[in-house]
Design a protein around this motif. Structure first.
Motif, PDB file in Angstrom:
ATOM      1  N   LYS A 195      20.245  -2.217  -0.355  1.00 17.49           N
ATOM      2  CA  LYS A 195      19.156  -1.075  -0.901  1.00 17.49           C
ATOM      3  C   LYS A 195      18.432  -1.725  -1.992  1.00 17.49           C
ATOM      4  O   LYS A 195      17.166  -1.565  -2.135  1.00 17.49           O
ATOM      5  N   ALA A 196      19.145  -2.761  -2.929  1.00 15.61           N
ATOM      6  CA  ALA A 196      18.518  -3.128  -4.074  1.00 15.61           C
ATOM      7  C   ALA A 196      17.552  -4.217  -3.787  1.00 15.61           C
ATOM      8  O   ALA A 196      16.489  -4.295  -4.199  1.00 15.61           O
ATOM      9  N   ALA A 197      17.949  -4.857  -2.734  1.00 18.30           N
ATOM     10  CA  ALA A 197      17.341  -5.873  -2.221  1.00 18.30           C
ATOM     11  C   ALA A 197      15.867  -5.624  -1.664  1.00 18.30           C
ATOM     12  O   ALA A 197      14.860  -5.816  -1.812  1.00 18.30           O
ATOM     13  N   LEU A 198      15.890  -4.588  -0.659  1.00 19.08           N
ATOM     14  CA  LEU A 198      14.903  -4.141  -0.138  1.00 19.08           C
ATOM     15  C   LEU A 198      13.887  -3.472  -0.791  1.00 19.08           C
ATOM     16  O   LEU A 198      12.643  -3.527  -0.598  1.00 19.08           O
ATOM     17  N   GLY A 199      14.468  -2.800  -1.805  1.00 20.46           N
ATOM     18  CA  GLY A 199      13.623  -2.114  -2.769  1.00 20.46           C
ATOM     19  C   GLY A 199      12.720  -3.178  -3.633  1.00 20.46           C
ATOM     20  O   GLY A 199      11.491  -2.860  -3.946  1.00 20.46           O
ATOM     21  N   PHE A 200      13.353  -4.112  -3.991  1.00 19.35           N
ATOM     22  CA  PHE A 200      12.760  -5.041  -4.964  1.00 19.35           C
ATOM     23  C   PHE A 200      11.700  -5.712  -3.867  1.00 19.35           C
ATOM     24  O   PHE A 200      10.590  -6.077  -4.423  1.00 19.35           O
ATOM     25  N   LEU A 201      12.094  -6.114  -2.496  1.00 19.03           N
ATOM     26  CA  LEU A 201      10.783  -6.444  -1.774  1.00 19.03           C
ATOM     27  C   LEU A 201       9.752  -5.796  -1.584  1.00 19.03           C
ATOM     28  O   LEU A 201       8.488  -6.142  -1.738  1.00 19.03           O
ATOM     29  N   LEU A 202       9.901  -4.282  -1.689  1.00 18.35           N
ATOM     30  CA  LEU A 202       8.828  -3.506  -1.612  1.00 18.35           C
ATOM     31  C   LEU A 202       8.227  -3.452  -2.853  1.00 18.35           C
ATOM     32  O   LEU A 202       6.870  -3.595  -3.030  1.00 18.35           O
ATOM     33  N   SER A 203       8.684  -3.304  -3.933  1.00 19.25           N
ATOM     34  CA  SER A 203       7.884  -3.450  -5.400  1.00 19.25           C
ATOM     35  C   SER A 203       7.202  -4.845  -5.524  1.00 19.25           C
ATOM     36  O   SER A 203       6.027  -4.737  -6.290  1.00 19.25           O
ATOM     37  N   VAL A 204       7.855  -5.937  -5.092  1.00 18.88           N
ATOM     38  CA  VAL A 204       7.153  -7.321  -5.400  1.00 18.88           C
ATOM     39  C   VAL A 204       5.908  -7.282  -4.465  1.00 18.88           C
ATOM     40  O   VAL A 204       4.917  -7.936  -4.944  1.00 18.88           O
ATOM     41  N   VAL A 205       6.115  -6.850  -3.225  1.00 19.28           N
ATOM     42  CA  VAL A 205       4.770  -6.983  -2.459  1.00 19.28           C
ATOM     43  C   VAL A 205       3.793  -6.134  -2.739  1.00 19.28           C
ATOM     44  O   VAL A 205       2.498  -6.266  -2.831  1.00 19.28           O
ATOM     45  N   ALA A 206       3.957  -4.821  -3.326  1.00 19.39           N
ATOM     46  CA  ALA A 206       3.051  -3.846  -3.828  1.00 19.39           C
ATOM     47  C   ALA A 206       2.351  -4.871  -5.090  1.00 19.39           C
ATOM     48  O   ALA A 206       1.275  -4.663  -5.371  1.00 19.39           O
ATOM     49  N   ILE A 238      -0.527   0.487  -1.589  1.00 17.14           N
ATOM     50  CA  ILE A 238      -0.850  -0.592  -2.569  1.00 17.14           C
ATOM     51  C   ILE A 238      -0.680  -1.933  -2.266  1.00 17.14           C
ATOM     52  O   ILE A 238      -1.475  -2.710  -2.616  1.00 17.14           O
ATOM     53  N   ALA A 239       0.489  -2.107  -1.294  1.00 12.24           N
ATOM     54  CA  ALA A 239       0.521  -3.749  -0.813  1.00 12.24           C
ATOM     55  C   ALA A 239      -0.341  -4.070   0.125  1.00 12.24           C
ATOM     56  O   ALA A 239      -0.198  -5.379   0.460  1.00 12.24           O
ATOM     57  N   VAL A 240      -1.233  -3.298   0.641  1.00  8.23           N
ATOM     58  CA  VAL A 240      -2.063  -3.822   1.713  1.00  8.23           C
ATOM     59  C   VAL A 240      -3.208  -4.925   1.306  1.00  8.23           C
ATOM     60  O   VAL A 240      -3.249  -5.846   2.030  1.00  8.23           O
ATOM     61  N   PRO A 241      -3.934  -4.949   0.180  1.00  7.27           N
ATOM     62  CA  PRO A 241      -4.389  -6.013  -0.055  1.00  7.27           C
ATOM     63  C   PRO A 241      -3.688  -7.387  -0.136  1.00  7.27           C
ATOM     64  O   PRO A 241      -4.370  -8.449  -0.007  1.00  7.27           O
ATOM     65  N   ALA A 242      -2.366  -7.434  -0.073  1.00  3.25           N
ATOM     66  CA  ALA A 242      -1.615  -8.676  -0.140  1.00  3.25           C
ATOM     67  C   ALA A 242      -1.780  -9.360   1.262  1.00  3.25           C
ATOM     68  O   ALA A 242      -1.729 -10.660   1.515  1.00  3.25           O
ATOM     69  N   ALA A 243      -2.369  -8.577   2.475  1.00  2.00           N
ATOM     70  CA  ALA A 243      -2.408  -9.356   3.695  1.00  2.00           C
ATOM     71  C   ALA A 243      -3.728 -10.046   3.415  1.00  2.00           C
ATOM     72  O   ALA A 243      -3.901 -10.995   4.363  1.00  2.00           O
ATOM     73  N   SER A 244      -4.588  -9.910   2.564  1.00  2.00           N
ATOM     74  CA  SER A 244      -5.744 -11.013   2.242  1.00  2.00           C
ATOM     75  C   SER A 244      -5.570 -11.823   1.098  1.00  2.00           C
ATOM     76  O   SER A 244      -6.522 -12.587   0.800  1.00  2.00           O
ATOM     77  N   LEU A 245      -4.480 -12.202   0.888  1.00  2.89           N
ATOM     78  CA  LEU A 245      -4.051 -13.339  -0.110  1.00  2.89           C
ATOM     79  C   LEU A 245      -4.598 -14.522   0.149  1.00  2.89           C
ATOM     80  O   LEU A 245      -4.531 -15.057   1.292  1.00  2.89           O
ATOM     81  N   GLU A 246      -5.459 -15.110  -0.767  1.00  2.67           N
ATOM     82  CA  GLU A 246      -5.871 -16.198  -0.732  1.00  2.67           C
ATOM     83  C   GLU A 246      -5.448 -17.156  -1.939  1.00  2.67           C
ATOM     84  O   GLU A 246      -5.488 -16.749  -3.053  1.00  2.67           O
TER      85      GLU A 246
END
Length: 745
Positions: A549-560, A379-387
Motif C-alpha cells: 500500500k505504501a508503494a502504490l500510494g507513492f506512485l499515485l502521489s509522484v504521478v500527480a 491532477i495527474a492527467v497533464p503527466a500524459a503530455s510530458l515532453e
C-alpha cells in the motif's frame, strides 16, 4: 535495534559535552577543508554508452588542439531597420568589438571575425562573432565576464543592437532569499508545534550543523571528485528538510515520554530507541533512493545522489546523538513557560485534531479513499503530455540577453542555427578518406530537416573530419530529433559503402541521447528502489500489505506531482505565480529524480505514522483503535514535518537556475500530495478497510525476516522485566528535581 538506540540515546544524554564537542569539531574540520579548497566548477558532463559521448571522446583524441570543455560566447549584432551590418560604419564598430574581445582577457582562445568567418545573415541585418575560452563558464574570472559584457557597449552607442548568448555567461546558481524564508517558516511551525523557543530551535540548529558539515565536505572534495555546483544545492535542499524532520520526531517523542513521568535521561533513551528506530529506517529509504540513481549510469547524477545521501546519513546520526545531548543541556526549557507551570494534564481532555480526523476516516473509509485517489488522478492527467528535454538559451526569460541573442540568431539565420549538429566522420578504416567524407556530405544534404551543411574540416592526420549540420527547426523540436536519428540511420549504410564511421554529437544530440537514456533507465530504477524499500518496509512493519500500500500510494502521489509540474512549467498554468516567464519541455532528469527523492521522503511519513500504529497494535489494541492511536500521537508531528519540508523546498523556487526551481516546486508539491492526501487520508482508509489483514505476514516469512524491533516491543519488555535502577546502567539521574515534571503534550 530499539535496545541499541536506547543505550545510545542515554549515552549521548549523559556524555552530552563530549558528543557536542565531537560534532562541533567535525563542523570546524569540514569548514577548514571547504575554505582551503579551490572554487568548484560546473562539473564535467558525460553520458557513457551513447553515440554522442563516443563522438565527443573521439574529437578529444583526434583534435587535441580543440578546447572541448571551454566556454563559448556569441556576441550578436543587429543593424537598425533599413540598414545592413555590411555598411562600413557598422563593420568598423564590429571590428573594434572583436579587437576588444581578443585583448580583454588571457582566458580567450579565439575570436572569430564575422566578416572573415561568413557569420553575416543573407539579408545582412544580423552578424555574430564567436568567442572561445580556455576554461568552462564556471571558471571564468569576473574580469573576463566584465570584458565580455563591456565589449559591445560602444557598438550599442553607435546604434547597433548587441546581445550575448552562450555558456560563458553561466554563473553559480543564485538562490536568493527563498531558502531563508523557508527556514523562517520552519521555525514558526516548530514554535507553534512545541510552544517553546528552545525546543523549536533544536531541530533548526542540528539541521544547520548537519547541512554545514555535508555541504562543506562537498565543497572540500568538489574538485577532487569533479562535483558540479548543483550538487551542493541539492544536498542543502534534502539535508535541511530531513534534518529538521528527523530531529522534530526525536524531540516530540522525548516530550511525550516526559509527560508520562519518566526521568529525563530515561526519556531521552526511550525517545531515541523508538522514534530513533523510525528515523533510521526512514533515512535508509531516502539513502536507497538517492544512491539508486547510480543505475542510470550518468556520472553527474550518480555523484549528486551519493552526495545528497551522505548529507542524509549525517542528519540521521545527528538526530540520534546530538539531539539527546542538546536535550540534556536544555533542561526545563525544552517546554514552554506555560507548560512548565501546568500540572498533570487531565486524562479526559478533548481529543486532538488527529484523533478526530482518524475517527472520521474510520466512519467513512470508502468515501475518503475514493476522494483522495480520484482527486490525485485528475491532477495527474497533464503527466500524459510530458515532453522532456534539457534547457538552453531558448528557455531563458525573454528579458535576458541570452534569450534575446537566441531570438536574433533564429530570426537572422533560422531556428536551427541555435542547435547545430556536429557530425564526426572517422575515416581510419577507409581507403579514400576525402572521398568518404564527400559522400557523407552529399548524403546528409539530401535529408529532410537539413537547412545547411558546412564544408568538412579535417584533422592534421587527415583521417577524421567534422561536418556542421544546421537543422531547419529549433533544437528542442521533434523535427530536429528525427534528423539526428536519420543521420545515424544513414551512417550504417555509409560505413558499409566507404568504411568510414559516422557519429553525431553536439549539445543538441547530447540532449537527445540524455533524454533517451533517462527514459530507458526509469523502469529499472523504479523496480530497484521500490523493490529494496518494499523489503525494508516488510522488515519494519512485519506485513506484506502495508508496504504494498505504501508503494502504490507513492506512485499515485509522484504521478500527480509530475502532472502539476507539467501544468506549471510546460503549459504555463499559474506560471507567473512561481516566477516562470518561459515555458518549455520538462528537464529530462526530472521524472527519475523526482521518483528517487520523493520516494525516500514519502516513506519517511509512512514509517513515522504507521510505526506508531504498529506499536499500538503490537501492544494489544484493535486495528481501528491502533489507527486512532497512531494519529493521536503522530498526526500533529507529521503535519508539522510536512509543512516544514514543503517550506524548505518551496524556498528553492526562487532560484535563478531553472533546474533548481523545477526541483524545488516538484518536491514541494509532491510532499504536499503524499503527506496530506496519501498518508493522512488514503493510508488510514485502506488500513480501516483491511482491518487485521493489514498486519498479516505468512508464517514462513515471519521466520525468515529479521526482527529489528522498530516499535520497541522487546525494549519495553526488557525495561519492564529489569529490576529498578538497572536501566540507568548505574548512573544517577541529573537534576532529580526536574525528573517528575509533567507537561502538556
Amino acid at each position: 535495534m530499539a535496545t541499541f538506540l536506547y543505550k545510545l540515546g542515554r549515552f549521548a544524554f549523559r556524555r552530552r559535552r563530549f558528543v557536542a564537542l565531537v560534532w562541533v569539531a567535525l563542523l570546524a574540520l569540514a569548514g577548514v577543508g571547504a575554505a582551503s579548497a579551490s572554487t568548484a566548477t560546473s562539473g564535467s558532463f558525460s553520458i557513457p554508452g551513447t553515440e554522442a559521448q563516443k563522438a565527443f571522446d573521439l574529437l578529444e583524441q583526434r583534435f587535441p588542439g580543440a578546447s572541448a570543455d571551454g566556454a563559448t560566447a556569441r556576441v550578436v549584432f543587429k543593424a537598425p531597420d533599413g540598414q545592413k551590418m555590411t555598411d562600413p560604419a557598422h563593420k568598423a564598430e564590429v571590428e573594434k568589438v572583436v579587437a576588444d574581445l581578443k585583448a580583454g582577457s588571457d582566458q580567450v582562445v579565439s575570436v572569430v571575425d564575422p566578416y572573415a568567418g561568413k557569420a553575416v545573415s543573407r539579408d545582412g541585418s544580423t552578424a555574430y562573432t564567436q568567442v572561445s575560452y580556455k576554461v568552462s563558464g564556471m571558471e571564468l574570472t569576473e574580469e573576463t565576464r566584465e570584458a565580455l559584457g563591456d565589449a559591445g557597449k560602444k557598438a550599442q552607442d553607435a546604434g547597433l543592437t548587441v546581445e550575448i548568448g552562450g555558456d560563458a555567461l553561466q554563473a553559480a546558481p543564485e538562490t536568493g532569499a527563498g531558502e531563508i524564508i523557508g527556514v523562517v517558516v520552519a521555525a514558526i511551525v516548530l514554535v507553534i508545534t512545541f510552544g517553546s523557543l528552545v525546543a523549536a530551535g533544536l531541530p533548526l540548529l542540528t539541521a544547520i550543523i548537519g547541512v554545514g558539515i555535508g555541504v562543506s565536505t562537498i565543497a572540500a572534495l568538489a574538485n577532487v571528485l569533479d562535483l558540479g555546483s548543483t550538487t551542493a544545492t541539492l544536498a542543502t535542499m534534502i539535508g535541511l528538510a530531513v534534518g529538521i524532520d528527523y530531529a522534530l520526531f526525536i524531540v516530540s517523542r522525548y516530550r511525550a515520554e516526559l509527560a508520562e513521568g519518566r526521568e529525563r535521561e530515561e526519556a531521552a533513551g526511550r525517545a531515541v530507541g523508538t522514534a530513533g528506530s523510525a528515523v533510521v529506517f526512514a533515512g535508509l529509504t531516502v539513502v536507497i533512493a538517492l544512491v539508486g540513481l547510480a543505475v542510470v549510469n550518468i556520472p553527474m547524477l550518480t555523484k549528486m545522489g551519493v552526495a545528497a545521501a551522505g548529507t542524509v546519513v549525517i542528519a540521521v546520526l545527528i538526530a540520534l546523538t546530538l539531539i539527546p545531548a542538546l536535550l540534556g543541556f536544555a533542561g526545563k526549557r525544552v517546554h514552554g513557560r506555560r507548560a512548565r507551570k501546568q500540572p498533570l494534564r487531565k486524562t479526559d481532555a478533548k481529543p486532538n485534531m488527529g484523533t478526530r480526523w482518524a475517527r472520521f476516516v474510520l466512519r467513512r473509509p470508502v468515501a475518503v479513499l475514493l476522494t483522495g485517489v480520484v482527486g490525485l488522478g485528475i491532477i495527474a492527467v497533464p503527466a500524459a503530455s510530458l515532453e522532456m528535454g534539457l534547457p538552453d538559451d531558448g528557455s531563458q526569460s525573454v528579458s535576458t540577453t541570452q534569450r534575446k541573442a537566441y531570438d536574433l540568431l533564429s530570426d537572422g539565420f533560422g531556428p536551427g542555427f541555435n542547435g547545430p549538429l556536429l557530425t564526426v566522420v572517422d575515416a581510419t578504416g577507409s581507403d579514400d578518406a576525402k572521398g568518404a567524407v564527400d559522400q557523407v556530405v552529399t548524403t546528409v544534404k539530401d535529408l529532410d530537416q537539413v537547412a545547411a551543411v558546412t564544408p568538412a574540416t579535417f584533422n592534421r592526420a587527415g583521417d577524421t573530419a567534422t561536418i556542421t549540420i544546421i537543422p531547419k527547426d529549433r533544437p528542442s523540436s521533434a523535427g530536429t530529433e528525427d534528423l539526428v536519428h536519420a543521420i545515424r540511420d544513414s551512417g550504417a549504410g555509409l560505413e558499409n559503402d566507404t568504411g568510414a564511421e559516422v557519429l553525431v554529437t553536439g549539445a543538441t544530440a547530447m540532449n537527445i541521447d540524455f533524454s533517451q537514456k533517462m527514459n530507458d533507465a526509469l523502469l529499472p530504477y523504479l523496480a530497484l528502489v521500490v523493490g529494496l524499500a518494499f523489503l525494508l518496509l516488510m522488515v519494519v512493519f512485519r506485513s506484506v500489505l502495508v508496504p504494498l500500500k505504501a508503494a502504490l500510494g507513492f506512485l499515485l502521489s509522484v504521478v500527480a506531482a509530475l502532472g502539476a509540474v507539467v501544468a506549471v512549467f510546460q503549459w504555463g498554468w499559474l506560471g507567473s505565480l512561481f516566477g516562470i516567464e518561459q515555458t518549455g519541455p520538462i528537464m529530462s532528469m526530472m521524472p527519475i529524480f523526482m521518483v528517487g527523492v520523493v520516494f525516500g521522503l514519502a516513506m519517511d511519513y509512512e514509517v513515522f505514522l504507521v510505526t506508531r500504529m504498529r506499536e499500538a497494535y503490537v501492544h494489544g489494541e484493535r486495528p481501528g483503535q491502533a489507527i486512532v492511536t497512531g494519529f493521536q500521537h503522530g498526526a500533529r508531528v507529521v503535519t508539522a514535518a510536512a509543512v516544514i519540508m514543503i517550506a524548505v523546498f518551496s524556498g528553492f523556487i526562487g532560484s535563478s537556475e531553472q533546474m533548481i526551481k523545477m526541483i524545488g516546486f516538484g518536491l514541494a508539491i509532491a510532499v504536499f500530495f503524499d503527506a496530506f492526501v496519501v498518508r493522512m487520508a488514503v493510508v488510514p482508509a485502506v488500513l480501516a478497510l483491511l482491518g487485521r489483514k493489514a498486519w498479516w505476514l505468512p508464517r514462513w516469512l515471519d521466520l525468515v525476516l529479521p526482527n529489528v524491533d522498530v516499535e520497541g516491543e522487546q525494549l519495553r519488555k526488557q525495561l519492564t522485566d529489569a529490576p529498578e535502577g538497572d536501566a540507568s546502567d548505574g548512573d544517577a539521574p541529573e537534576d532529580p528535581d526536574e525528573e517528575r515534571e509533567l507537561v502538556r503534550v
